[in-house]
Design a protein around this motif. Structure first.
Motif, PDB file in Angstrom:
ATOM      1  N   LEU A  27      21.295 -11.378  -0.990  1.00  0.00           N
ATOM      2  CA  LEU A  27      22.558 -10.771  -1.399  1.00  0.00           C
ATOM      3  C   LEU A  27      23.246 -11.605  -2.482  1.00  0.00           C
ATOM      4  O   LEU A  27      23.837 -11.050  -3.411  1.00  0.00           O
ATOM      5  N   ALA A  28      23.132 -12.930  -2.364  1.00  0.00           N
ATOM      6  CA  ALA A  28      23.742 -13.793  -3.383  1.00  0.00           C
ATOM      7  C   ALA A  28      23.058 -13.568  -4.726  1.00  0.00           C
ATOM      8  O   ALA A  28      23.685 -13.603  -5.774  1.00  0.00           O
ATOM      9  N   LYS A  29      21.776 -13.309  -4.665  1.00  0.00           N
ATOM     10  CA  LYS A  29      21.047 -12.969  -5.888  1.00  0.00           C
ATOM     11  C   LYS A  29      21.617 -11.672  -6.467  1.00  0.00           C
ATOM     12  O   LYS A  29      21.813 -11.530  -7.663  1.00  0.00           O
ATOM     13  N   GLY A  30      21.852 -10.745  -5.539  1.00  0.00           N
ATOM     14  CA  GLY A  30      22.320  -9.415  -5.940  1.00  0.00           C
ATOM     15  C   GLY A  30      23.690  -9.435  -6.581  1.00  0.00           C
ATOM     16  O   GLY A  30      23.974  -8.660  -7.490  1.00  0.00           O
ATOM     17  N   ILE A  31      24.542 -10.357  -6.119  1.00  0.00           N
ATOM     18  CA  ILE A  31      25.910 -10.388  -6.641  1.00  0.00           C
ATOM     19  C   ILE A  31      25.906 -10.807  -8.112  1.00  0.00           C
ATOM     20  O   ILE A  31      26.826 -10.510  -8.867  1.00  0.00           O
ATOM     21  N   ASN A  32      24.817 -11.489  -8.510  1.00  0.00           N
ATOM     22  CA  ASN A  32      24.729 -11.927  -9.907  1.00  0.00           C
ATOM     23  C   ASN A  32      23.951 -10.962 -10.798  1.00  0.00           C
ATOM     24  O   ASN A  32      23.744 -11.230 -11.967  1.00  0.00           O
ATOM     25  N   LEU A  33      23.502  -9.866 -10.216  1.00  0.00           N
ATOM     26  CA  LEU A  33      22.755  -8.901 -11.024  1.00  0.00           C
ATOM     27  C   LEU A  33      23.730  -7.997 -11.779  1.00  0.00           C
ATOM     28  O   LEU A  33      24.944  -8.154 -11.696  1.00  0.00           O
ATOM     29  N   ALA A  34      23.153  -7.023 -12.463  1.00  0.00           N
ATOM     30  CA  ALA A  34      23.983  -6.121 -13.262  1.00  0.00           C
ATOM     31  C   ALA A  34      25.011  -5.401 -12.396  1.00  0.00           C
ATOM     32  O   ALA A  34      24.832  -5.262 -11.177  1.00  0.00           O
ATOM     33  N   GLU A  35      26.059  -4.924 -13.023  1.00  0.00           N
ATOM     34  CA  GLU A  35      27.181  -4.297 -12.330  1.00  0.00           C
ATOM     35  C   GLU A  35      26.739  -3.177 -11.377  1.00  0.00           C
ATOM     36  O   GLU A  35      27.255  -3.057 -10.264  1.00  0.00           O
ATOM     37  N   ASN A  36      25.748  -2.375 -11.775  1.00  0.00           N
ATOM     38  CA  ASN A  36      25.364  -1.234 -10.935  1.00  0.00           C
ATOM     39  C   ASN A  36      24.711  -1.675  -9.623  1.00  0.00           C
ATOM     40  O   ASN A  36      24.588  -0.896  -8.691  1.00  0.00           O
ATOM     41  N   ILE A  37      24.278  -2.932  -9.552  1.00  0.00           N
ATOM     42  CA  ILE A  37      23.737  -3.462  -8.293  1.00  0.00           C
ATOM     43  C   ILE A  37      24.827  -4.269  -7.584  1.00  0.00           C
ATOM     44  O   ILE A  37      25.098  -4.093  -6.396  1.00  0.00           O
ATOM     45  N   SER A  38      25.459  -5.176  -8.340  1.00  0.00           N
ATOM     46  CA  SER A  38      26.367  -6.129  -7.706  1.00  0.00           C
ATOM     47  C   SER A  38      27.567  -5.438  -7.051  1.00  0.00           C
ATOM     48  O   SER A  38      28.077  -5.923  -6.046  1.00  0.00           O
ATOM     49  N   ILE A  39      27.977  -4.312  -7.589  1.00  0.00           N
ATOM     50  CA  ILE A  39      29.115  -3.600  -6.991  1.00  0.00           C
ATOM     51  C   ILE A  39      28.807  -3.214  -5.549  1.00  0.00           C
ATOM     52  O   ILE A  39      29.645  -3.332  -4.654  1.00  0.00           O
ATOM     53  N   TRP A  40      27.555  -2.834  -5.277  1.00  0.00           N
ATOM     54  CA  TRP A  40      27.176  -2.432  -3.904  1.00  0.00           C
ATOM     55  C   TRP A  40      27.101  -3.648  -2.992  1.00  0.00           C
ATOM     56  O   TRP A  40      27.444  -3.573  -1.821  1.00  0.00           O
ATOM     57  N   VAL A  41      26.630  -4.768  -3.547  1.00  0.00           N
ATOM     58  CA  VAL A  41      26.587  -5.997  -2.746  1.00  0.00           C
ATOM     59  C   VAL A  41      28.012  -6.383  -2.373  1.00  0.00           C
ATOM     60  O   VAL A  41      28.313  -6.684  -1.219  1.00  0.00           O
ATOM     61  N   GLU A  42      28.890  -6.325  -3.356  1.00  0.00           N
ATOM     62  CA  GLU A  42      30.277  -6.704  -3.105  1.00  0.00           C
ATOM     63  C   GLU A  42      30.924  -5.790  -2.054  1.00  0.00           C
ATOM     64  O   GLU A  42      31.569  -6.273  -1.109  1.00  0.00           O
ATOM     65  N   LEU A  43      30.725  -4.489  -2.213  1.00  0.00           N
ATOM     66  CA  LEU A  43      31.313  -3.551  -1.245  1.00  0.00           C
ATOM     67  C   LEU A  43      30.777  -3.810   0.164  1.00  0.00           C
ATOM     68  O   LEU A  43      31.517  -3.746   1.150  1.00  0.00           O
ATOM     69  N   LEU A  44      29.480  -4.115   0.232  1.00  0.00           N
ATOM     70  CA  LEU A  44      28.861  -4.383   1.532  1.00  0.00           C
ATOM     71  C   LEU A  44      29.466  -5.644   2.168  1.00  0.00           C
ATOM     72  O   LEU A  44      29.810  -5.649   3.356  1.00  0.00           O
ATOM     73  N   ILE A  45      29.591  -6.698   1.361  1.00  0.00           N
ATOM     74  CA  ILE A  45      30.160  -7.953   1.881  1.00  0.00           C
ATOM     75  C   ILE A  45      31.595  -7.709   2.372  1.00  0.00           C
ATOM     76  O   ILE A  45      31.998  -8.201   3.424  1.00  0.00           O
ATOM     77  N   ARG A  46      32.338  -6.937   1.613  1.00  0.00           N
ATOM     78  CA  ARG A  46      33.721  -6.663   2.018  1.00  0.00           C
ATOM     79  C   ARG A  46      33.773  -5.910   3.356  1.00  0.00           C
ATOM     80  O   ARG A  46      34.609  -6.177   4.202  1.00  0.00           O
ATOM     81  N   LYS A  47      32.853  -4.953   3.523  1.00  0.00           N
ATOM     82  CA  LYS A  47      32.793  -4.204   4.788  1.00  0.00           C
ATOM     83  C   LYS A  47      32.467  -5.154   5.945  1.00  0.00           C
ATOM     84  O   LYS A  47      33.075  -5.089   7.011  1.00  0.00           O
TER      85      LYS A  47
END
Lengths: 151, 390
Positions: free
Chosen positions: B326-346
């Protein structure tokens, strides 16, 4: 580069051939001092060949063959086996088998077979069960019960 | 014509793998579904060689498929079978090979160029075999697993456009073959009712290639099969496990397995985006979380080429591993990282932690901490649920 990184590929030991011991016959009589060749193939085109020889009573023992396997979800495991007997200069196929799993005794329906007899002169009979497709002139206790369950 | 049962189709999709080894092809053709005896001069089956070099198939000429006439139960049928990649042919990079683009299919529709190239190299032999038997053939069954399922889709598309036969397509764990244009057009040609696309819930292969690729049949979920593994797993892709999953079931029975809303991508995205209260006591929350986690992990894994397999061992390892992905994902392009961020927030909301506003604050150790606490909460909740019913 695969879908899963190589670090995640778990290495395990798989059974390429479960081994077998039995008696080889030619026209109902023990085929003594006869060479049996076991060819297995799964990870490259060439495969591996092992040779054993029958004793005076036609009895033989083929050892188990194991190998290391790195699971790759995108590559289907396919194991091929062919057993031939070289009798009086002629080579006869007694076993062709393909399997898609690699557990001990898959070839025999899952449990250790008993009373294996292979008659060189018999035609190869086809069998399909579980994850195994084969044709052989060998028989053992319970072989006739092996079949695909809802065909 | 008699439609193949799920088990019969699955066995063919499995056994076609035998074709790769010329010494074992007889084992495939000995299946009574095929015509056995050869009348004078009549060729009842043919091995198809794919002449794609290097990228998809290791050898320049590799046995990749088969044409076979039907046996007594299928007197007017032709079978076209295609295999996927095997352990003897370890170039299993066809799926994520970024060099593979989109090319035009035989009918001029954009499709995956690797699958297309493979199919086109076999087409002359298919045409020849079909030509020799055109009088007796009324139905064509196209079957395949994985990569073979993708090629079977192209074969079915071709047959539906270029012959007058009824065409049926049966695939297991196949990747996506083309864009919406292809999906819509091939569904119209073959007919929705003749497409049997089966896949396990956690098989990662049907997830790829990512958008703009979509599955055929168009706007249909196909035959969704539950699987035992909680996360995306290679086990769920194995053909022998597909045979087990469909054993003894009819297509009607398989179709009646309702695809959970939790696994519908758009529903997951809506759940992630929703501002609704997070209630860890509700089982629905955990179902959504499970699906969302799979969804986000797969997105990251496919893009960043990181593995998911080792993520099942223990709670601690799981947290470490997932945090890494997931930490890898947060540094990827916006169309991926937005989902990682939303998931972490949930996830953070479930354990009552407030996430700071900046994305940079979502570090690996922060994610790991949340995952561990969430795992503990999940265990506690599950224990509670068990106590409540016992």
């Amino acid at each position: 580069m695969s879908f899963f990184s190589s670090n995640d590929n778990k290495k395990e030991q798989i059974v390429i051939f479960s081994g077998m011991e039995g008696q080889l016959l030619f026209n109902g009589k023990p085929a003594k001092n006869t060479e049996i060749k076991i060819w297995t193939q799964w990870k490259n085109e060439e495969g591996e060949t092992t040779t054993v020889t029958t004793d005076d009573a036609g009895n033989y023992q083929i050892p188990v063959e194991m190998d290391d396997y790195s699971s790759n979800p995108l590559a289907q495991l396919v194991v091929s086996q062919r057993i031939t007997a070289v009798y009086e200069g002629n080579e006869y196929v007694i076993w062709n088998l393909g399997k898609f799993t690699a557990n001990m005794f898959d070839e025999f329906g899952g449990s250790k077979p008993s009373a294996i007899q292979c008659e060189i002169t018999d035609d190869l009979t086809p069998y399909r069960f579980d994850s195994v497709v084969m044709e052989t002139s060998c028989v053992w206790d319970g072989i006739s019960e092996l079949k695909e369950d809802d065909e | 014509m008699s439609t193949l049962s799920p088990k019969a189709a699955a066995v063919l999709a499995r056994d076609i793998y035998l074709i790769q080894n010329p010494q074992m092809s007889n084992l495939l053709f000995s299946n009574p579904v095929f015509r056995q005896s050869s009348d004078k001069g009549v060729q009842v089956n043919k091995t198809l060689k794919s002449e794609v070099g290097g990228r998809i198939i290791l050898n320049t000429k590799d046995n990749f498929g088969a044409c076979a006439l039907g046996g007594d139960k299928h007197p007017n049928d032709l079978f076209l079978l295609f295999r996927g990649t095997t352990t003897a042919n370890n170039r299993a990079d066809w799926l994520t090979d970024a060099r593979i683009g989109i090319s035009l299919s035989d009918s001029g529709i954009p499709v995956h160029s690797g699958f297309n190239h493979s199919f086109k190299s076999m087409l002359p032999d298919i045409k020849r075999f079909l030509g020799e038997h055109s009088k007796s053939i009324q139905n064509i069954h196209c079957v395949g697993h994985s990569l073979g399922g993708a090629v079977a889709t192209l074969a079915a598309d071709w047959a539906a456009r270029n012959t007058n036969n009824k065409v049926s397509l049966y695939t297991f764990g196949q990747p996506r073959v083309g864009t919406t244009i292809f999906s819509r057009s091939t569904t119209n040609k073959i007919g929705l009712e003749n497409i049997y696309r089966s896949y396990h819930r956690t098989d990662p292969v049907p997830m790829v290639p990512l958008y703009p690729y979509v599955h055929a049949p168009h706007k249909d979920n196909g035959f969704f099969l539950p699987s035992n593994q909680p996360l995306a797993s290679g086990e769920a892709h194995k053909m022998s496990n597909y045979v087990e999953s469909v054993k003894g079931k009819s297509w009607e029975q398989l179709k009646s397995i309702v695809r959970e809303p939790y696994s519908v991508e758009i529903a997951i995205e809506n759940w992630l985006k929703s501002k609704s209260m997070v209630n860890p006591q509700s089982s629905a929350f955990w179902r959504w979380l499970d699906s969302a986690l799979i969804y986000v992990l797969k997105k990251v894994a496919v893009t960043a080429l990181v593995g998911l397999q080792s993520a099942f061992i223990t709670g601690f390892t799981l947290a470490d591993k997932l945090a890494y992905i997931l930490a890898k994902g947060i540094n990827l392009a916006e169309n991926i990282s937005i989902w990682v961020e939303l998931l972490i927030r949930k996830m953070a909301a479930a354990i009552g932690i407030k996430v700071k506003h900046k994305r940079e604050d979502i570090t690996k150790s922060f994610i790991r901490r949340i995952l561990i606490q969430l795992t503990e909460l999940a265990t506690k909740t599950a224990k509670k649920a068990i106590q409540a019913i016992s």
